[in-house]
Design a protein around this motif. Structure first.
Motif, PDB file in Angstrom:
ATOM      1  N   CYS A 301     -27.588 -36.398  22.434  1.00 31.46           N
ATOM      2  CA  CYS A 301     -28.445 -37.310  21.667  1.00 31.46           C
ATOM      3  C   CYS A 301     -29.127 -36.589  20.506  1.00 31.46           C
ATOM      4  O   CYS A 301     -29.275 -37.151  19.406  1.00 31.46           O
ATOM      5  N   GLU A 302     -29.516 -35.365  20.734  1.00 22.60           N
ATOM      6  CA  GLU A 302     -30.140 -34.569  19.666  1.00 22.60           C
ATOM      7  C   GLU A 302     -29.158 -34.339  18.530  1.00 22.60           C
ATOM      8  O   GLU A 302     -29.509 -34.442  17.344  1.00 22.60           O
ATOM      9  N   GLU A 303     -27.916 -34.008  18.860  1.00 18.46           N
ATOM     10  CA  GLU A 303     -26.893 -33.760  17.837  1.00 18.46           C
ATOM     11  C   GLU A 303     -26.626 -35.008  17.002  1.00 18.46           C
ATOM     12  O   GLU A 303     -26.352 -34.918  15.800  1.00 18.46           O
ATOM     13  N   LYS A 304     -26.688 -36.185  17.623  1.00 18.44           N
ATOM     14  CA  LYS A 304     -26.401 -37.438  16.921  1.00 18.44           C
ATOM     15  C   LYS A 304     -27.652 -38.033  16.255  1.00 18.44           C
ATOM     16  O   LYS A 304     -27.560 -39.075  15.606  1.00 18.44           O
ATOM     17  N   GLY A 305     -28.819 -37.419  16.458  1.00 17.39           N
ATOM     18  CA  GLY A 305     -30.046 -37.934  15.858  1.00 17.39           C
ATOM     19  C   GLY A 305     -30.538 -39.209  16.521  1.00 17.39           C
ATOM     20  O   GLY A 305     -31.186 -40.052  15.886  1.00 17.39           O
ATOM     21  N   ILE A 306     -30.256 -39.356  17.814  1.00 19.09           N
ATOM     22  CA  ILE A 306     -30.636 -40.555  18.563  1.00 19.09           C
ATOM     23  C   ILE A 306     -32.040 -40.393  19.136  1.00 19.09           C
ATOM     24  O   ILE A 306     -32.405 -39.327  19.648  1.00 19.09           O
ATOM     25  N   ILE A 307     -32.818 -41.462  19.080  1.00 19.07           N
ATOM     26  CA  ILE A 307     -34.134 -41.481  19.723  1.00 19.07           C
ATOM     27  C   ILE A 307     -33.953 -42.079  21.116  1.00 19.07           C
ATOM     28  O   ILE A 307     -33.509 -43.221  21.266  1.00 19.07           O
ATOM     29  N   ARG A 308     -34.316 -41.324  22.132  1.00 25.45           N
ATOM     30  CA  ARG A 308     -34.095 -41.754  23.516  1.00 25.45           C
ATOM     31  C   ARG A 308     -35.289 -42.533  24.039  1.00 25.45           C
ATOM     32  O   ARG A 308     -36.441 -42.254  23.710  1.00 25.45           O
ATOM     33  N   SER A 309     -34.987 -43.534  24.876  1.00 25.59           N
ATOM     34  CA  SER A 309     -36.008 -44.336  25.539  1.00 25.59           C
ATOM     35  C   SER A 309     -35.562 -44.570  26.976  1.00 25.59           C
ATOM     36  O   SER A 309     -34.355 -44.704  27.239  1.00 25.59           O
ATOM     37  N   MET A 310     -36.521 -44.596  27.926  1.00 20.90           N
ATOM     38  CA  MET A 310     -36.150 -44.739  29.332  1.00 20.90           C
ATOM     39  C   MET A 310     -37.033 -45.742  30.052  1.00 20.90           C
ATOM     40  O   MET A 310     -38.234 -45.837  29.801  1.00 20.90           O
TER      41      MET A 310
END
Length: 380
Positions: A301-310
């Protein structure tokens, strides 16, 4: 009725034609033999290594040549060679037959060789009495009947019963009680275990990185690929357990990526995510499953620039859109038609066709009664 005497040449020619695959009717017409029983008798003598009986007188079929001492040296040699051929065939098929005589192996072995040799000769080589063989064979048939009953009961109950309940049903149907361990072995051998509560995979370790719930059940997006949600669901409908990993676009409910596999591991999630190009700062929401809190997923996710939510732990409603989709998939296919439960490949085909139809044809009220793809195309 006058008895008919056939020449030795006729008898030998009958054996040659039978070995070549001619039918009894064809042999009778070609060699002018009146009775089919005659052909069968000669063939039985040949299989038993008793070709010396071809030279006996008419009417002496059951009194002539009973002892091996009456055989010529040539006939004795033929009989011994026939015996050796059987031994070779037997040891080719069952290498350990000389060490352990297992009833199920013997029954199967005789069934495989009886078209080539007589049952009498095969059992003679194995040194097994005919009465013992037929007792084993009858017992095997009984076991086969029990196996078929177990399979039928499992199918009738959609594989929701374990071996204890199946044993209870079997014993209700029969006057002779069957031990539950026997039913358990049959179910394990035929992959009939209860599929309702599959074993959960073990945790792959402590969570590397958890994050907050950024959505707070506000499942809205102003444009495609702005907010995504993902989850894994069980597919217990084939020969073995399968797992479906899906990613949904909150904007129009479209399934933008998915993967089906027989393992619920890290590669299942990562491979699903790698199927699509995700714009930077896109929010990707998931639950707190070990595959989503792992270092590998965090790094991807970091490599793709994704903001994670859980989601909060143990709160499926926090991920309602994808949970609802997985529920609809099962309810509208497998749950309403038990006949769909079949091989793994058929299960995969059903899921793939459903997703394709869901994206392109299945209208939704919240989209103004448009299908997800059509809604996205019109909005663009």
């Amino acid at each position: 009725m006058k008895r008919v005497s056939y020449s030795l040449e006729t008898k030998n020619k009958t054996i040659e034609m039978k070995k070549a695959g001619y039918t009894i009717k064809e042999i009778m017409e070609t060699l002018n033999i009146r009775n089919s029983t005659q052909v069968k008798t000669w063939w039985r003598w040949y299989q038993n290594g008793e070709t010396y009986r071809f030279s006996q007188q008419v009417g002496k079929q059951y009194a002539y040549g009973k002892g091996a001492e009456e055989l010529s040296e040539v006939e004795e040699l033929k009989l011994e060679n026939n015996r050796k051929d059987i031994e070779i065939d037997i040891f080719k098929k069952v290498q350990r037959i000389g060490k352990e005589v297992v009833p199920t192996v013997i029954v199967e072995l005789v069934d495989q060789l009886k078209h080539k040799y007589s049952v009498k000769m095969i059992l003679n080589v194995l040194d097994i009495p005919k009465s013992t063989y037929y007792r084993w064979k009858h017992k095997n048939y009984k076991n086969d009947d029990l196996t078929q009953k177990v399979i039928q009961l499992c199918e009738d109950n959609q594989y929701t019963y374990g071996y204890r309940k199946i044993t209870a049903l079997i014993n209700q149907m029969s006057s002779v009680a069957v031990n539950h361990k026997r039913i358990q072995r049959i179910m394990q051998k035929n992959n009939l275990s209860c599929r309702v509560r599959p074993k959960k995979s073990k945790s792959i370790g402590k969570p590397y990185y958890k994050t907050d719930n950024l959505l707070q059940r506000q499942f809205k997006a102003s444009q495609p690929m702005e907010v995504l949600t993902t989850d894994i669901t069980y597919l217990p409908f084939g020969n073995s357990m399968l797992y479906l990993s899906s990613i949904m676009d909150i904007y129009n409910g479209e399934i933008v990526a998915y993967k089906i596999d027989n393992k619920q591991d890290q590669s299942l999630v990562n491979d699903t995510l790698n199927q699509i190009d995700i714009p930077e700062n896109c929010i990707l929401h998931s639950d707190q499953g070990s595959v989503y809190t792992s270092y590998s997923y965090y790094q991807l996710c970091e490599e793709k620039g994704i903001i994670r939510s859980m989601s909060r732990k143990g709160t499926p409603a926090d991920n309602a859109p994808i949970e609802s989709f997985h529920s609809s998939l099962k309810c509208e296919t497998f749950y309403i038609n038990n006949e769909l439960n079949s091989s793994n490949q058929i299960v995969i085909d059903i899921v793939e066709n459903y997703i394709k139809n869901y994206n392109n044809n299945r209208i939704q009220q919240k989209l103004g009664y448009l299908a997800p793809v059509k809604y996205r195309e019109l909005a663009a």
